[in-house]
Design a protein around this motif. Structure first.
Motif, PDB file in Angstrom:
ATOM      1  N   GLU A 144       0.833  -1.210   0.000  1.00  0.00           N
ATOM      2  CA  GLU A 144       0.000   0.000   0.000  1.00  0.00           C
ATOM      3  C   GLU A 144       0.866   1.258   0.000  1.00  0.00           C
ATOM      4  OE1 GLU A 144      -3.345   2.181  -0.458  1.00  0.00           O
ATOM      5  OE2 GLU A 144      -3.267  -0.018  -0.506  1.00  0.00           O
ATOM      6  N   LEU A 145       1.951   1.235   0.738  1.00  0.00           N
ATOM      7  CA  LEU A 145       2.870   2.383   0.750  1.00  0.00           C
ATOM      8  C   LEU A 145       3.468   2.585  -0.641  1.00  0.00           C
ATOM      9  CD1 LEU A 145       4.644   1.684   4.157  1.00  0.00           C
ATOM     10  CD2 LEU A 145       3.292   3.721   3.629  1.00  0.00           C
ATOM     11  N   GLU A 146       3.931   1.500  -1.267  1.00  0.00           N
ATOM     12  CA  GLU A 146       4.502   1.580  -2.616  1.00  0.00           C
ATOM     13  C   GLU A 146       3.480   2.111  -3.613  1.00  0.00           C
ATOM     14  OE1 GLU A 146       6.140  -2.254  -3.683  1.00  0.00           O
ATOM     15  OE2 GLU A 146       7.500  -2.231  -1.953  1.00  0.00           O
ATOM     16  N   LYS A 147       2.268   1.626  -3.513  1.00  0.00           N
ATOM     17  CA  LYS A 147       1.188   2.060  -4.407  1.00  0.00           C
ATOM     18  C   LYS A 147       0.963   3.567  -4.311  1.00  0.00           C
ATOM     19  CE  LYS A 147      -3.398   1.117  -3.886  1.00  0.00           C
ATOM     20  NZ  LYS A 147      -4.554   0.250  -3.628  1.00  0.00           N
ATOM     21  N   ARG A 148       1.203   4.118  -3.120  1.00  0.00           N
ATOM     22  CA  ARG A 148       1.013   5.554  -2.889  1.00  0.00           C
ATOM     23  C   ARG A 148       2.297   6.358  -3.100  1.00  0.00           C
ATOM     24  NH1 ARG A 148      -3.532   6.762   0.905  1.00  0.00           N
ATOM     25  NH2 ARG A 148      -4.832   4.916   0.977  1.00  0.00           N
ATOM     26  N   GLY A 149       3.349   5.686  -3.593  1.00  0.00           N
ATOM     27  CA  GLY A 149       4.610   6.366  -3.862  1.00  0.00           C
ATOM     28  C   GLY A 149       5.405   6.695  -2.613  1.00  0.00           C
ATOM     29  N   LEU A 150       5.180   5.945  -1.531  1.00  0.00           N
ATOM     30  CA  LEU A 150       5.890   6.181  -0.275  1.00  0.00           C
ATOM     31  C   LEU A 150       6.953   5.104  -0.086  1.00  0.00           C
ATOM     32  CD1 LEU A 150       2.691   6.961   1.789  1.00  0.00           C
ATOM     33  CD2 LEU A 150       4.411   8.626   1.053  1.00  0.00           C
ATOM     34  N   ASN A 151       8.159   5.513   0.243  1.00  0.00           N
ATOM     35  CA  ASN A 151       9.290   4.582   0.342  1.00  0.00           C
ATOM     36  C   ASN A 151       9.674   4.237   1.779  1.00  0.00           C
ATOM     37  OD1 ASN A 151       9.626   4.508  -2.481  1.00  0.00           O
ATOM     38  ND2 ASN A 151      10.686   6.473  -2.399  1.00  0.00           N
ATOM     39  N   SER A 152       8.774   4.391   2.700  1.00  0.00           N
ATOM     40  CA  SER A 152       9.071   4.085   4.099  1.00  0.00           C
ATOM     41  C   SER A 152       9.301   2.591   4.284  1.00  0.00           C
ATOM     42  CB  SER A 152       7.914   4.521   5.000  1.00  0.00           C
ATOM     43  OG  SER A 152       7.639   5.885   4.851  1.00  0.00           O
TER      44      SER A 152
END
Length: 147
Positions: A103-111
């Motif tokens: 879900e983070l990747e899908k939203r462009g978040l690299n945490s």
């Protein structure tokens, strides 16, 4: 970043926050997101302590550098705003780490998502255990007169 309800502060919270900060290394800054009352009601129970007071208490805790209230509609909103390097998941938080990463990747978040291992076992190491103990106790009403 660490997240949670933090309703009745106990040793488990302290352990989780200390370990979360350690995940970031020596100079890490710990940002904590406190769940909103509506979120707590939908996921757990009615909170004992309101969200604004829970936020203020969390801000006072030693490992915490910053603390914010979460979103009432999208738990990723604050993640997108703050862009943490690491999101620490507590030992008792039931997130599927792979689903969260996707879900983070899908939203462009690299945490990076990391689970805090272990737990500080004590007789009253959860808000639920504290509430259960209080419910079983008998009190002399006089102690509440100056409350």
């Amino acid at each position: 970043m660490a997240t949670g309800t933090f309703d009745i502060i106990h040793s488990g919270h302290g352990y989780y926050l200390q370990e979360s900060k350690k995940l970031g290394g020596k100079d890490a800054k710990l940002v904590v997101v406190v769940a909103r009352d509506a979120t707590v009601r939908s996921k757990k129970r009615v909170p004992v302590v309101g969200e604004k007071q829970r936020l203020e208490v969390v801000k006072m805790l030693k490992p915490v550098d910053e603390a914010y209230l979460g979103s009432t509609t999208d738990m990723f909103e604050i993640v997108k705003k703050l862009k943490p390097d690491i999101i620490a998941i507590g030992p008792d938080q039931n997130f599927n780490l792979e689903d969260l990463k996707k879900e983070l990747e899908k939203r462009g978040l690299n945490s990076e998502v990391m689970k805090v291992e272990g737990y500080k076992k004590m007789p009253l190491d959860s808000s639920c255990k504290i509430i259960k103990k209080i419910r079983k106790m008998e009190f002399d009403e006089k102690i509440f007169e100056k409350c």
